[in-house]
Design an enzyme around this catalytic site. Structure first.
Site, mmCIF file in Angstrom:
data_model
loop_
_atom_site.group_PDB
_atom_site.id
_atom_site.type_symbol
_atom_site.label_atom_id
_atom_site.label_comp_id
_atom_site.label_asym_id
_atom_site.label_seq_id
_atom_site.Cartn_x
_atom_site.Cartn_y
_atom_site.Cartn_z
ATOM 1 N N HIS A 83 71.173 27.016 56.795
ATOM 2 C CA HIS A 83 72.196 25.829 56.629
ATOM 3 C C HIS A 83 72.898 26.049 55.367
ATOM 4 O O HIS A 83 72.372 26.274 54.511
ATOM 5 C CB HIS A 83 71.396 24.288 56.877
ATOM 6 C CG HIS A 83 72.173 23.273 56.970
ATOM 7 N ND1 HIS A 83 72.975 22.558 55.810
ATOM 8 C CD2 HIS A 83 72.611 22.479 57.902
ATOM 9 C CE1 HIS A 83 73.473 21.561 56.321
ATOM 10 N NE2 HIS A 83 73.464 21.329 57.586
ATOM 11 N N ASP A 91 70.812 22.141 64.809
ATOM 12 C CA ASP A 91 71.735 22.548 65.748
ATOM 13 C C ASP A 91 70.922 23.385 66.949
ATOM 14 O O ASP A 91 71.200 23.414 68.084
ATOM 15 C CB ASP A 91 73.022 23.460 65.317
ATOM 16 C CG ASP A 91 73.748 22.381 64.242
ATOM 17 O OD1 ASP A 91 74.169 21.445 64.646
ATOM 18 O OD2 ASP A 91 74.232 22.765 63.188
#
Length: 430
Positions: free
Chosen positions: A307, A365
């Site tokens: 991330h 995600d």
């Protein structure tokens, strides 16, 4: 503001003192607002990687430690104990509600779930296979034509009413977008259901029979709404603030946020996860693709791992991982090779020193896309799910910005690298 100062000096010139601001948590910020006036210079920070664009009291992130807090409350505690509507109240108002406050808030939200019938006909202008995010962006922006009577953004009551309408209508607009794609009849909201249960019924129910909401699906989706509710000054939230800084209509402002969220580098990342899994194709190919991911000269990347902010494990991924496995166990086809592939990839990557050393853990995600697929939500609707949850954060930031006495229209500057001044060349001499 702290008493600390930063000294800025260009060789041969007098030094300039710049104030340093301290928040309750996180890095201090050097105030450069006077830099152009005093030194004739702009700062240069592509992607705003080192720039604080505003004061905010809503969300705090420490990417190195894997911390996410809404109004000071750890996301882990909220995920375990709260509902999405309770979290949205917290984001908007700054404190957790009492039972009476929450009940009143829920009643107000459910009161605004219906859409104007004229707005429903708006969908007829979209092609049957229009992307749901295109419809969402257009329809949400068009709400400004229906609710222009009470959108005095200088009036706090009007601001709150607009925020409530947006949170309430987003699931309805999302469900109608899905029904438009599938050609199935729409279902009107049922206000006796929960916020998330009502959405699931509008999505998957038909007039032919009663729709029974599965408690696990309801909880999993509500949890994803909580985890997506806010994430500090990301691209879509910054878009909302920038668009809203001009005094624009709130529905148009959130429409701009939806457009920003649509990008594959932002809200579309969970779609990219499933595309990656489809490319890998089989558990037998995992080792091959792990090697490709490690090869700097290979364009392949493991989507859903790592991330931009979190250099540790994404705290949202830790929370949703358990629910993901529960959903797959109960609701997904056990023989679906995609789910088997995803779980095997998770196992290998989380134990591989290459990925662990670089902090490339599964992020939210990775799991959200798998959960959506298991719930029967098509890929085209993944970012729409994100938008439903993130609306709570968007309206909270919009309201906070308008309450800020330092608020002014956003106007970034640039480093110009074009041609210097030159004379016009007539057509016959070019």
């Amino acid at each position: 503001m702290s008493d600390k100062k930063a000294t800025f000096q260009i060789a041969g010139q007098d030094p300039i003192e710049l104030p340093i601001h301290s928040g309750t948590q996180g890095p201090d910020c050097v105030d450069v607002t006077g830099l152009y006036k005093n030194a004739g210079l702009f700062t240069y920070d592509p992607g705003f990687m080192s720039t604080g664009s505003c004061d905010s009291s809503i969300t705090y992130i420490d990417g190195d430690k894997g911390i996410l807090q809404y109004r000071g409350y750890p996301i882990e505690q909220l995920a375990q104990n709260s509902s999405f509507l309770e979290v949205s109240y917290l984001l908007m108002h700054g404190e957790l509600p009492t039972q009476e406050q929450l009940s009143h808030y829920q009643e107000r939200i459910m009161h605004y779930t219906l859409m104007n019938e004229s707005l429903l006909r708006f969908f007829e202008g979209f092609h049957h296979d229009a992307h749901p995010m295109a419809m969402m962006s257009g329809v949400v922006s068009s709400l400004s034509a229906f609710y222009h009577d009470r959108v005095d953004i200088q009036n706090p009551e009007h601001r709150e009413l607009s925020a409530l309408r947006l949170i309430a209508k987003m699931p309805t607009i999302a469900a109608v977008s899905y029904k438009h794609n599938t050609g199935l009849p729409i279902l009107y909201p049922r206000n006796d259901l929960s916020f998330t249960g009502n959405f699931l019924r509008m999505m998957f129910g038909t007039p032919c029979e009663d729709y029974v909401v599965d408690p696990l699906a309801e909880r999993a989706l509500d949890l994803l709404f909580i985890l997506h509710a806010d994430h500090e000054q990301n691209a879509s939230t910054s878009t909302v603030r920038l668009a809203g800084s001009s005094g624009a209509n709130p529905f148009a402002v959130i429409g701009a946020g939806i457009a920003s969220l649509w990008g594959p580098a932002h809200g579309g990342a969970n779609e990219a996860v499933l595309h990656m899994l489809a490319e890998i194709g089989s558990v037998d190919n995992i080792d091959k693709y792990i090697a490709k991911a490690k090869d700097k000269n290979d364009p392949f990347r493991l989507m859903g791992f790592g991330h931009r902010v979190y250099k540790n494990y994404d705290p949202r991924a830790k929370i949703i991982r358990k629910v993901c496995h529960e959903v797959l166990e109960k609701l997904a086809d056990k023989n679906n090779p995609l789910f088997e592939l995803a779980m095997r990839l998770e196992e290998i990557a989380t134990n591989d020193e290459y990925f662990v050393k670089r902090g490339l853990y599964p992020n939210v995600d990775f799991y959200s896309g798998i959960i959506y697929r298991a719930l029967g939500i098509p890929e085209s609707m993944f970012t729409v799910m994100f938008a439903i949850g993130r609306t709570a954060g968007w309206v909270s930031h919009w309201m906070e910005m308008l309450d800020d006495p330092k608020h002014r229209i956003g106007r970034p500057r640039q480093l110009y690298k074009g041609e210097k001044a030159r004379d016009y060349v007539p057509m016959d001499k070019r």
